[in-house]
Design a protein around this motif. Structure first.
Motif, PDB file in Angstrom:
ATOM      1  N   ARG A  77       6.364  63.587  42.259  1.00 26.90           N
ATOM      2  CA  ARG A  77       7.300  62.451  42.195  1.00 26.90           C
ATOM      3  C   ARG A  77       8.641  62.935  41.647  1.00 26.90           C
ATOM      4  O   ARG A  77       8.696  63.539  40.580  1.00 26.90           O
ATOM      5  CB  ARG A  77       6.728  61.368  41.286  1.00 26.90           C
ATOM      6  N   PRO A  78       9.747  62.661  42.350  1.00 26.90           N
ATOM      7  CA  PRO A  78      11.058  63.076  41.841  1.00 26.90           C
ATOM      8  C   PRO A  78      11.486  62.217  40.652  1.00 26.90           C
ATOM      9  O   PRO A  78      10.993  61.098  40.471  1.00 26.90           O
ATOM     10  CB  PRO A  78      11.998  62.861  43.032  1.00 26.90           C
ATOM     11  N   PRO A  79      12.406  62.719  39.843  1.00 24.01           N
ATOM     12  CA  PRO A  79      12.903  61.933  38.697  1.00 24.01           C
ATOM     13  C   PRO A  79      13.614  60.661  39.161  1.00 24.01           C
ATOM     14  O   PRO A  79      14.120  60.577  40.277  1.00 24.01           O
ATOM     15  CB  PRO A  79      13.894  62.883  38.022  1.00 24.01           C
ATOM     16  N   GLU A  80      13.659  59.677  38.267  1.00 24.84           N
ATOM     17  CA  GLU A  80      14.276  58.378  38.563  1.00 24.84           C
ATOM     18  C   GLU A  80      15.740  58.504  38.986  1.00 24.84           C
ATOM     19  O   GLU A  80      16.234  57.702  39.767  1.00 24.84           O
ATOM     20  CB  GLU A  80      14.184  57.454  37.343  1.00 24.84           C
ATOM     21  N   ARG A  81      16.439  59.483  38.461  1.00 23.56           N
ATOM     22  CA  ARG A  81      17.872  59.593  38.746  1.00 23.56           C
ATOM     23  C   ARG A  81      18.162  59.946  40.205  1.00 23.56           C
ATOM     24  O   ARG A  81      19.254  59.724  40.697  1.00 23.56           O
ATOM     25  CB  ARG A  81      18.527  60.598  37.802  1.00 23.56           C
ATOM     26  N   PHE A  82      17.184  60.491  40.914  1.00 26.85           N
ATOM     27  CA  PHE A  82      17.360  60.816  42.335  1.00 26.85           C
ATOM     28  C   PHE A  82      16.854  59.641  43.169  1.00 26.85           C
ATOM     29  O   PHE A  82      15.750  59.660  43.703  1.00 26.85           O
ATOM     30  CB  PHE A  82      16.608  62.098  42.697  1.00 26.85           C
ATOM     31  N   LYS A 111      15.825  60.293  46.979  1.00 25.71           N
ATOM     32  CA  LYS A 111      14.606  61.101  47.055  1.00 25.71           C
ATOM     33  C   LYS A 111      13.394  60.293  46.590  1.00 25.71           C
ATOM     34  O   LYS A 111      12.318  60.391  47.172  1.00 25.71           O
ATOM     35  CB  LYS A 111      14.736  62.366  46.202  1.00 25.71           C
ATOM     36  N   LEU A 112      13.600  59.490  45.556  1.00 25.24           N
ATOM     37  CA  LEU A 112      12.513  58.660  45.051  1.00 25.24           C
ATOM     38  C   LEU A 112      12.110  57.595  46.076  1.00 25.24           C
ATOM     39  O   LEU A 112      10.922  57.338  46.288  1.00 25.24           O
ATOM     40  CB  LEU A 112      12.911  58.003  43.732  1.00 25.24           C
ATOM     41  N   ALA A 113      13.087  57.009  46.743  1.00 26.93           N
ATOM     42  CA  ALA A 113      12.788  56.010  47.786  1.00 26.93           C
ATOM     43  C   ALA A 113      12.008  56.653  48.935  1.00 26.93           C
ATOM     44  O   ALA A 113      11.044  56.077  49.445  1.00 26.93           O
ATOM     45  CB  ALA A 113      14.070  55.380  48.296  1.00 26.93           C
ATOM     46  N   ALA A 114      12.392  57.860  49.336  1.00 25.87           N
ATOM     47  CA  ALA A 114      11.676  58.565  50.396  1.00 25.87           C
ATOM     48  C   ALA A 114      10.259  58.919  49.943  1.00 25.87           C
ATOM     49  O   ALA A 114       9.296  58.796  50.715  1.00 25.87           O
ATOM     50  CB  ALA A 114      12.440  59.810  50.806  1.00 25.87           C
ATOM     51  N   ASN A 139       8.455  57.309  47.674  1.00 27.65           N
ATOM     52  CA  ASN A 139       7.685  56.067  47.610  1.00 27.65           C
ATOM     53  C   ASN A 139       7.214  55.615  48.983  1.00 27.65           C
ATOM     54  O   ASN A 139       6.190  54.936  49.107  1.00 27.65           O
ATOM     55  CB  ASN A 139       8.499  54.955  46.948  1.00 27.65           C
ATOM     56  N   ASN A 140       7.933  55.972  50.026  1.00 28.25           N
ATOM     57  CA  ASN A 140       7.549  55.623  51.389  1.00 28.25           C
ATOM     58  C   ASN A 140       6.254  56.333  51.806  1.00 28.25           C
ATOM     59  O   ASN A 140       5.470  55.789  52.581  1.00 28.25           O
ATOM     60  CB  ASN A 140       8.679  55.962  52.359  1.00 28.25           C
ATOM     61  N   ASP A 141       6.040  57.544  51.295  1.00 27.89           N
ATOM     62  CA  ASP A 141       4.872  58.338  51.678  1.00 27.89           C
ATOM     63  C   ASP A 141       3.794  58.406  50.606  1.00 27.89           C
ATOM     64  O   ASP A 141       2.825  59.158  50.754  1.00 27.89           O
ATOM     65  CB  ASP A 141       5.300  59.767  52.022  1.00 27.89           C
ATOM     66  N   ASN A 142       3.940  57.671  49.526  1.00 23.90           N
ATOM     67  CA  ASN A 142       2.977  57.717  48.427  1.00 23.90           C
ATOM     68  C   ASN A 142       2.768  56.304  47.897  1.00 23.90           C
ATOM     69  O   ASN A 142       3.726  55.632  47.540  1.00 23.90           O
ATOM     70  CB  ASN A 142       3.507  58.610  47.296  1.00 23.90           C
TER      71      ASN A 142
END
Length: 158
Positions: free
Chosen positions: A24-29, A32-35, A37-40
């Motif tokens: 999981r990428p850090p919240e600040r990205f 990347k976090l939205a992408a 969350n789409n696959d996880n």
């Protein structure tokens, strides 16, 4: 485990976790976090569709996960569901299966069952059916025979 294994063995109402295997990428990205969350995420198995083959069209078998329901004060505004092909590159894991004694509220369309609600008992299922009318609804009590592969075996197969 593979999407094909989930399609073949997980009973309707199972809670399925899906993942692309990346951390999981850090919240600040935010992008990347939205992408990610789409696959996880996690969803409840509500439908299975067999594959179709026609002269110029091929559709692999797939299953549908119920991801979320949004609404307020008892009014559902939006239901989020996502279909996954048995060819999906994602990793799937059965987190939980329906317990014997729970009740599935199902509808059937074109010979395919669709889970509308998973209730704790028959009284809860009947109350839900009164409040949420669908044509052709039926209640089905989950038995031990419905759970052909225990969730512990589903996890070990990964």
């Amino acid at each position: 485990m593979s999407a094909q294994y989930i399609y073949d063995t997980a009973p309707l109402g199972s809670l399925i976790r899906y993942s692309n295997g990346e951390p999981r990428p850090p919240e600040r990205f935010r992008r990347k976090l939205a992408a990610w969350n789409n696959d996880n995420g996690t969803g409840r198995l509500v439908e299975r569709y067999p594959g179709q083959v026609a002269d110029n069209y091929r559709s692999p078998a797939h299953f549908m996960l119920h991801l979320a329901t949004y609404g307020t004060q008892g009014v559902i505004v939006m239901t989020v569901r996502r279909a996954y092909s048995v060819d999906s590159p994602l990793n799937f894991e059965s987190v939980d299966t329906p317990k014997p004694g729970q009740v599935r509220v199902l509808t059937t369309f074109r010979d395919k069952d669709e889970l509308r609600h998973l209730a704790a008992d028959m009284a809860s299922a009947e109350a839900w059916m009164r409040d949420n009318p669908y044509s052709g609804m039926r209640a089905e009590i989950v038995t031990g025979a419905d759970l052909a592969v225990p969730s512990s075996e589903l996890r070990r197969a990964a």
